[in-house]
Design a protein around this motif. Structure first.
Motif, PDB file in Angstrom:
ATOM      1  N   TYR A 170      -7.792  -0.703   2.607  1.00 45.01           N
ATOM      2  CA  TYR A 170      -7.961  -0.659   4.054  1.00 45.01           C
ATOM      3  C   TYR A 170      -9.449  -0.549   4.371  1.00 45.01           C
ATOM      4  O   TYR A 170      -9.937   0.453   4.916  1.00 45.01           O
ATOM      5  N   THR A 226       0.836  -1.189   0.000  1.00 45.36           N
ATOM      6  CA  THR A 226       0.000   0.000   0.000  1.00 45.36           C
ATOM      7  C   THR A 226       0.879   1.250   0.000  1.00 45.36           C
ATOM      8  O   THR A 226       2.101   1.173   0.116  1.00 45.36           O
ATOM      9  N   VAL A 268      -3.089  -4.753  -4.696  1.00 44.18           N
ATOM     10  CA  VAL A 268      -3.045  -4.014  -3.439  1.00 44.18           C
ATOM     11  C   VAL A 268      -4.454  -4.029  -2.863  1.00 44.18           C
ATOM     12  O   VAL A 268      -5.403  -3.615  -3.529  1.00 44.18           O
TER      13      VAL A 268
END
Length: 250
Positions: free
Chosen positions: A83, A48, A80
């Protein structure tokens, strides 16, 4: 110190592993200079933006930094995870789908690659955050690794990252030969006091050369995105890790 970066795809027993390499930038004055290396293991989300910035910070202090895609065999190259809930669910599923033995061969592939680099000094350390802290701890078992810094390392005490019988990281703590630095947040629910106590006892019983730091922080306090970020602790964390690696790798 200016830095430069490139990507490399390494062959491993479980497939091609994309790695991101950061290092001090060459100029006429430093063309022949050699640097120690750090294998930097990410969280479950892979590389990230915060992990990339971590690698850049360490490279900017005089290290060759390699960031592997820790779940390369389970995702397309370049994946990736976000979150968010979907990213956490996918990352946690990947964590239990990949055995520690596959991480071991990933580590060896990066160490072998370092040997091909003219600017590598021959000394290597490991560093990681969350899942990556546990993977850095695992990398410390490799005899080539001279120093390891683990930030809020998950799953060492619980064994949630699967392995073959008798091959979990706690069982193999006695094989760690290099220096070890363990950094924890006291308010981290993922590694509660009793979990940290288990790891501490394993290290003492195995007579490992380690330092132990517990700070007033929650999980992921080093990650400069999200509401758990603690800028003061992050600065302290980098200074502590950089000093540790300079002592043990230079």
């Amino acid at each position: 110190m200016l830095i430069q970066n490139h990507q490399v795809d390494l062959e491993t027993p479980t497939g091609i592993m994309r790695c991101y390499v950061y290092r001090p930038k060459e100029d006429a004055a430093t063309a022949d200079k050699k640097y120690p290396a750090i294998l930097l293991y990410s969280e479950i989300f892979q590389q990230t933006s915060p992990i990339r910035r971590s690698a850049q910070i360490m490279a900017g202090h005089g290290f060759v930094v390699i960031v592997p895609e820790v779940f390369h065999e389970l995702n397309p190259i370049g994946t990736v995870l976000g979150y968010d809930d979907a990213g956490r669910d996918k990352g946690n599923a990947d964590k239990v789908a990949k055995y520690l033995e596959a991480h071991d061969t990933d580590t060896q592939a990066m160490i072998d690659y370092l040997q091909t680099l003219a600017y590598y000094s021959g000394k290597v350390g490991a560093m990681g955050f969350c899942l990556g802290g546990g993977l850095a701890y695992r990398a410390a078992i490799n005899p080539a690794v001279s120093a390891t810094s683990c930030f809020y390392a998950t799953d060492i005490h619980s064994g949630l990252t699967p392995s073959q019988a008798g091959n979990d990281s706690r069982t193999r703590t006695k094989e760690i030969r290099g220096a070890l630095q363990m950094i924890w947040g006291k308010q981290d629910p993922h590694i509660p006091p009793e979990g940290r106590a288990i790891v501490y006892k394993e290290l003492v019983d195995a007579n490992v050369n380690f330092s132990w730091h517990e700070v007033n922080g929650v999980h992921a306090f080093m990650r400069d995105e999200g509401d758990r970020y603690d800028a003061e602790l992050q600065l302290w964390g980098y200074q502590t890790a950089i000093g540790f690696f300079r002592t043990n790798l230079y």
